[in-house]
Design an enzyme around this catalytic site. Structure first.
Site, mmCIF file in Angstrom:
data_model
loop_
_atom_site.group_PDB
_atom_site.id
_atom_site.type_symbol
_atom_site.label_atom_id
_atom_site.label_comp_id
_atom_site.label_asym_id
_atom_site.label_seq_id
_atom_site.Cartn_x
_atom_site.Cartn_y
_atom_site.Cartn_z
ATOM 1 N N GLN A 120 0.849 -1.181 -0.091
ATOM 2 C CA GLN A 120 -0.003 -0.042 -0.112
ATOM 3 C C GLN A 120 0.836 0.980 -0.004
ATOM 4 O O GLN A 120 1.686 1.466 -0.617
ATOM 5 C CB GLN A 120 -0.983 -0.071 1.138
ATOM 6 C CG GLN A 120 -1.791 -1.243 1.052
ATOM 7 C CD GLN A 120 -3.255 -0.764 -0.056
ATOM 8 O OE1 GLN A 120 -3.112 -0.034 -0.575
ATOM 9 N NE2 GLN A 120 -4.085 -1.816 0.020
ATOM 10 N N SER A 121 0.467 2.288 0.974
ATOM 11 C CA SER A 121 1.323 3.524 0.782
ATOM 12 C C SER A 121 2.702 3.406 1.186
ATOM 13 O O SER A 121 3.482 4.522 1.198
ATOM 14 C CB SER A 121 0.698 4.682 1.303
ATOM 15 O OG SER A 121 -0.426 4.948 0.701
ATOM 16 N N MET A 122 3.267 2.568 1.916
ATOM 17 C CA MET A 122 4.647 2.443 2.168
ATOM 18 C C MET A 122 5.275 2.435 0.777
ATOM 19 O O MET A 122 6.562 3.198 0.840
ATOM 20 C CB MET A 122 5.094 1.116 2.561
ATOM 21 C CG MET A 122 4.556 1.046 4.080
ATOM 22 S SD MET A 122 5.249 -0.248 5.178
ATOM 23 C CE MET A 122 5.330 -1.792 4.135
#
Length: 398
Positions: A120-122
């Protein structure tokens, strides 16, 4: 449908031939489907490899400590153990690196050491780190306007914004990050990236973007002056990735492979999901193993080791902190595609919806990675309890 914890019976999602429970394309990231899907993205979405290369593997020494029984707080503030909290918060993988050595490594929910897990947004922090490498090489100047690199954006809300505004998510572009609204801008990202089909029964007059750059060109409004305030918007990372591709002539997976993944000594090749135009989804489509996320965190903790410029990492740790910055990081900040926990520790964090986290703390010489599949996009109580547990682990190991 309800999700299941690791201590619960595991439903036969995509198990058997043919599978007893087939993944729905519209809701694969919703519970309970995400508990299977986040480890199997390559089986239902197109992806591009981030090659690890033929070089060395960065081997971790092991100095393991039994942390399962460590006293921590659960999401309600009641006493529990670390093992109990990992179960409560739908953990798939958990890694603690202390002084560069593995102190704790746990796998759940069918995950193993070679499993690639959706970041995801990592992914934003991975993208931002490679961006910093290109800045250090003189290929990009953060002070210059975005339109110097992407002139097509002169007709969008990014006109007049600097590259640094985009790095810090302080441009004034109107973009709705309402995850539960399929018609919101982030809902349209799901369609543009190929993650989701057009919702059945949707308004036939509604124009859905066919790929990510088309969506970006359609964002023509601003809601505040550039630089006035932080607002989390995933699309900013994709603008950065298009800048990177434009100045190098290379696609994002190749850039991440050559500039980062091959140099940090990854165990496995990673991958990005790609849209219909072959664009790798920089804001959340990256997938890697638990240990390789740990290697990335350790590289940042080691001040880049000559791969990511040390001055870029130092600048990243200096953000504009304000009161009530974020529900789970009230003293936090955001800089160069990383979260900063607070102005005292200046610990960096990579964060993604459904409970993804890399916590990097110079004061404790510790990196903690948690890969999860929450039933909801975000859960403040889970996130707060996880950060408190990181502090409890640091106290136990120091």
């Amino acid at each position: 449908m309800d999700s299941y914890r690791n201590s619960d019976p595991r439903p036969p999602i995509m198990q058997g031939s043919p599978p007893a429970m087939v993944l729905p394309k519209l809701d694969w990231d919703r519970p309970p489907w995400n508990r299977w899907a986040f480890q199997h993205v390559r089986e239902f979405l197109p992806t591009a490899e981030v090659w690890r290369g033929n070089g060395h593997r960065h081997r971790f020494e092991r100095a393991e400590v039994d942390l399962d029984g460590l006293a921590v707080e659960d999401s309600t503030g009641q006493p529990t153990t670390l093992a109990g909290l990992l179960d409560e918060t739908y953990t798939d993988g958990f890694l603690v690196l202390k002084d560069g050595r593995i102190a704790c490594e746990r796998y759940f929910n069918g995950m193993g050491e070679r499993s690639l897990h959706l970041s995801q947004s990592m992914a934003k922090s991975v993208t931002g780190s490679v961006f910093g490498i290109l800045v250090g090489r003189g290929l990009i100047d953060p002070a210059r306007p975005v339109t110097d690199y992407l002139p097509e954006l002169s007709v969008t809300g990014w006109a007049g914004a600097s590259v640094q505004h985009v790095l810090d998510m302080t441009s004034g572009v109107r973009f709705s990050e309402e995850y539960t609204d399929r018609y919101s801008d982030i809902g349209q990202v799901d369609v543009a990236t190929g993650w989701k089909p057009v919702p059945p029964g949707s308004d036939p007059a509604f124009r859905w973007p066919s790929h990510m750059f088309e969506l970006i060109l359609g964002l023509t409004e601003t809601i505040r002056p550039h630089g006035a305030a932080f607002e989390y918007r995933s699309i900013e990372t994709d603008v950065l990735a298009f800048i990177m591709e434009r100045v190098t002539g290379k696609r994002l997976p190749q850039l991440v492979s050559e500039e980062l993944w091959q140099k940090l000594g990854a165990d496995e090749s990673a991958c990005f999901t790609v849209d219909n135009a072959g664009y790798a989804v920089a804001d959340g489509g990256f997938n890697a193993t638990l240990r390789d996320y740990g290697r990335f965190g350790q590289l940042i903790l080691d001040n880049g080791r000559g791969v990511v410029p040390a001055d870029w990492i130092e600048a990243t740790r200096n953000g504009r902190h304000g009161p009530d910055f974020n529900p789970s990081l009230p003293e936090g900040s955001y800089r160069n595609q990383f979260w900063i926990e607070d102005p005292r520790s200046r610990a960096l964090m990579c964060r993604g919806v459904f409970g993804q986290m890399i916590h990097i703390d110079w004061n404790t010489s510790m990196v903690v990675v948690k890969l999860s599949t929450y039933p909801d996009f975000s859960n403040v109580a889970y996130s707060v309890a996880t950060v408190k547990a990181v502090h409890a682990i640091a106290a136990a190991l120091n």
